[in-house]
Design an enzyme around this catalytic site. Structure first.
Site, mmCIF file in Angstrom:
data_model
loop_
_atom_site.group_PDB
_atom_site.id
_atom_site.type_symbol
_atom_site.label_atom_id
_atom_site.label_comp_id
_atom_site.label_asym_id
_atom_site.label_seq_id
_atom_site.Cartn_x
_atom_site.Cartn_y
_atom_site.Cartn_z
ATOM 1 C CE LYS A 76 47.455 37.154 44.585
ATOM 2 N NZ LYS A 76 46.297 37.088 43.641
ATOM 3 C CB THR A 77 45.839 43.959 46.683
ATOM 4 O OG1 THR A 77 46.644 43.397 45.653
ATOM 5 C CG2 THR A 77 46.341 45.345 47.022
ATOM 6 C CG ASP A 121 51.005 41.963 43.975
ATOM 7 O OD1 ASP A 121 50.798 40.745 44.166
ATOM 8 O OD2 ASP A 121 50.275 42.670 43.265
ATOM 9 C CB THR A 170 49.771 34.295 40.361
ATOM 10 O OG1 THR A 170 51.038 34.664 39.798
ATOM 11 C CG2 THR A 170 48.890 35.526 40.465
ATOM 12 N NE ARG A 229 41.535 43.235 39.580
ATOM 13 C CZ ARG A 229 42.682 42.767 40.038
ATOM 14 N NH1 ARG A 229 43.237 41.705 39.491
ATOM 15 N NH2 ARG A 229 43.274 43.342 41.053
HETATM 16 N N1 LIG Z 1 36.468 38.661 49.273
HETATM 17 C C1 LIG Z 1 36.126 39.784 48.636
HETATM 18 N N2 LIG Z 1 35.007 40.430 48.956
HETATM 19 C C2 LIG Z 1 34.624 41.547 48.291
HETATM 20 N N3 LIG Z 1 35.344 42.098 47.288
HETATM 21 C C3 LIG Z 1 36.491 41.502 46.950
HETATM 22 C C4 LIG Z 1 36.939 40.333 47.600
HETATM 23 N N4 LIG Z 1 38.110 39.949 47.052
HETATM 24 C C5 LIG Z 1 38.381 40.849 46.107
HETATM 25 N N5 LIG Z 1 37.412 41.784 46.035
HETATM 26 C C6 LIG Z 1 37.361 42.903 45.082
HETATM 27 O O1 LIG Z 1 38.063 42.516 43.908
HETATM 28 C C7 LIG Z 1 38.972 43.527 43.508
HETATM 29 C C8 LIG Z 1 40.314 42.900 43.262
HETATM 30 O O2 LIG Z 1 40.885 42.463 44.483
HETATM 31 P P1 LIG Z 1 42.446 42.522 44.768
HETATM 32 O O3 LIG Z 1 43.081 43.705 44.087
HETATM 33 O O4 LIG Z 1 42.637 42.411 46.235
HETATM 34 O O5 LIG Z 1 42.922 41.192 44.060
HETATM 35 P P2 LIG Z 1 44.402 40.576 43.979
HETATM 36 O O6 LIG Z 1 44.274 39.117 44.307
HETATM 37 O O7 LIG Z 1 45.349 41.357 44.803
HETATM 38 O O8 LIG Z 1 44.737 40.745 42.455
HETATM 39 P P3 LIG Z 1 46.203 40.865 41.765
HETATM 40 O O9 LIG Z 1 46.845 39.534 41.961
HETATM 41 O O10 LIG Z 1 45.882 41.171 40.323
HETATM 42 O O11 LIG Z 1 46.927 41.980 42.455
HETATM 43 C C9 LIG Z 1 38.956 44.595 44.623
HETATM 44 O O12 LIG Z 1 38.401 45.759 44.119
HETATM 45 C C10 LIG Z 1 38.028 44.106 45.677
HETATM 46 O O13 LIG Z 1 37.031 45.068 45.873
#
Ligand SMILES: Nc1ncnc2c1ncn2[C@@H]1O[C@H](COP(=O)(O)OP(=O)(O)OP(=O)(O)O)[C@@H](O)[C@H]1O
Length: 356
Positions: A76-77, A121, A170, A229
Site C-alpha cells: 500500500k505504501t 496510513d 488494513t 514484505r
Molecule cells: N507489488 C510489489 N512488487 C514488488 N515489491 C513489492 C510489491 N508490494 C510490496 N513490495 C515490497 O514489499 C515491501 C512492503 O511494501 P509496503 O511497505 O508498500 O507494504 P504496506 O502494504 O504499505 O505495508 P504496511 O501496511 O505495513 O504499511 C516493500 O519493500 C516493497 O518493496
C-alpha cells in the site's frame, strides 16, 4: 507497527510477521518498485489505477482520492509513492494515529502544495474530529478552523489547494461510510500467488546483487505467506546463509536449508503456528477446543494465538473457527505428518470436552 496492539511485539519479532521491523524499514526503500510497470501482481488494481492516473494527467487535473485496503506488507505504501511518481507530484506521508487533533490535520492540509499526494496510513485510526475535518477537505478542498472555545468559538474557513488523498487501511470495514464514499477509487489488495512472489524475489535479488536461480526463488516464494514484505525478508536471511554456508548463490537446496534454520517450513508456518497446530492435533485430537485452552496449552496469550497465529492457519485451510471451538482440518494432519484418530462408531469421544 501499532503500539496499542498487544500482539504487535510478537508479530514484529517473527520472521514471517507481516508488519515492518527496523531492518525492513531500512532496506524497503531500496526495494520499492518506483512505477506501476515495476509493481508486481495486483493486475486489476494496476490496470484500474493506470486509467485513473492517466485520465487525470490528460485533463491536467489532480487525481481522485484513492483508498487502498489490504493486509500489511502487500504494497500500500509502495503504491501511494507510485501514484505520486506517476502524477509527477510530491508526497507527504503520515498516519491516522499521528493525527489525534483536528488541528494536526489542519496544519498538514494547509501546507500541501497543489497536486500533492497525502498518504494517510492506518486511516481508520484517526480521531473523530480529524475525520470530520477530512470529509470537507476531500470534497470541497476547504476546512473550517475553529478558533476559541465555547459560545465565542468561530469557524474560519481555509481554502486548500487541490490534493490527492491516498488512504490505506488494513480494516476497510472500520471506515465510516461517509469517509469511504469520498474516495473516487477504492482498491482491495489481495495476497500474492507464488508465481508473483517469485517475481518479487527475483527482482529484489537483482537489486541486492544476489545470485539466485528460479528454484531457489520458488522455494522462498512458497514460504512467504502471500506477502512481498515477507518474501523480501526471507530472501535476506537466505542470502546470509548462502554467504556463510555456501558460495553466495541461492538455489533450492540453499534456500530450504536456510529456512529450516529459521524454522519456517515449506508452507510458511513458523514455530508458533506449528505449536498451535501441534497442540490442537496431539493434545485435543483435532478439536473442537476453546481458544483459551489452546492458548494455555502452547503457553501463549489468547490474543497472540487468535491474532498472530490463527489468521494464517485459517487462510491456509489448516484450522477452522467454529462456534464449538477450534478444529483442525484434514490438511493439518497431513501437514504435520500425523494420522487422524479413527472416527468409527463411538469415536469422537473428545468432542466438546474442551471448552473455552
Ligand atoms: N507489488 C510489489 N512488487 C514488488 N515489491 C513489492 C510489491 N508490494 C510490496 N513490495 C515490497 O514489499 C515491501 C512492503 O511494501 P509496503 O511497505 O508498500 O507494504 P504496506 O502494504 O504499505 O505495508 P504496511 O501496511 O505495513 O504499511 C516493500 O519493500 C516493497 O518493496
Amino acid at each position: 507497527m501499532n503500539p496499542d496492539d498487544p500482539t504487535a511485539a510478537d508479530t514484529d519479532m517473527r520472521l514471517v510477521g507481516p508488519a515492518a521491523d527496523g531492518e525492513d524499514q531500512a532496506v524497503e526503500a531500496a526495494l520499492r518498485p518506483r512505477s506501476l510497470g515495476e509493481f508486481v501482481g495486483q493486475e486489476r488494481v494496476r490496470e484500474q489505477l493506470d486509467l485513473v492516473l492517466r485520465a487525470a494527467l490528460a485533463r491536467g487535473a489532480t487525481a481522485d482520492h484513492v483508498l487502498l485496503s489490504g493486509a500489511p506488507g502487500l504494497g500500500k505504501t509502495t503504491l501511494s509513492m507510485i501514484i505520486a511518481a506517476e502524477m509527477n507530484a510530491p508526497i507527504r506521508i503520515t498516519s491516522g494515529p499521528a493525527i489525534q487533533h483536528a488541528g494536526d490535520l489542519a496544519a498538514i492540509l494547509s501546507s500541501l502544495q497543489e497536486g500533492e499526494v497525502l498518504f494517510l496510513d492506518e486511516i481508520h485510526r484517526m480521531s473523530r474530529p480529524a475525520e470530520e475535518m477530512l470529509y470537507m477537505a476531500m470534497e470541497d478542498f476547504r476546512v473550517d478552523v475553529i478558533v476559541g472555545k465555547g459560545p465565542g468559538a468561530t469557524a474560519i474557513p481555509l481554502e486548500l489547494p487541490p490534493f490527492t488523498l491516498v488512504g490505506a487501511t488494513t480494516r476497510a470495514g472500520l471506515l465510516p461510510p461517509p469517509l469511504r464514499d469520498r474516495f473516487g477509487f477504492t482498491a482491495h489488495m489481495e495476497f500474492y500467488d507464488p508465481a508473483e512472489l517469485k517475481r518479487v524475489v527475483h527482482r529484489s535479488a537483482s537489486l541486492l546483487d544476489v545470485e539466485i536461480d528460479t528454484e531457489g526463488a520458488a522455494e522462498i516464494a512458497g514460504r512467504s505467506r502471500g506477502t512481498p514484505r515477507i518474501a523480501n525478508r526471507l530472501l535476506r536471511r537466505v542470502r546470509d546463509y548462502a554467504q556463510v554456508k555456501a558460495d553466495g548463490r541461492i538455489d533450492r537446496e540453499v534456500a530450504a536449508a536456510a529456512l529450516a534454520v529459521y524454522e519456517v517450513d515449506g508452507r510458511g508456518l513458523d514455530r508458533l503456528d506449528r505449536a498451535v497446530l501441534g497442540a490442537l492435533l496431539r493434545l485435543f485430537g483435532g478439536g473442537p477446543v476453546g481458544l483459551s485452552t489452546l492458548a494455555v496449552a502452547v503457553g501463549e496469550e489468547r490474543e497472540t494465538v487468535e491474532e498472530v497465529a490463527e489468521p494464517f492457519l485459517v487462510r491456509e485451510g489448516l484450522l477452522a473457527r467454529t462456534p464449538r471451538g477450534r478444529i483442525a482440518t484434514p490438511a493439518a494432519w497431513t501437514h504435520l505428518g500425523l494420522v487422524p484418530p479413527q472416527q468409527g462408531p463411538g469415536a469422537g469421544g473428545q468432542q466438546g470436552l474442551f471448552g473455552a
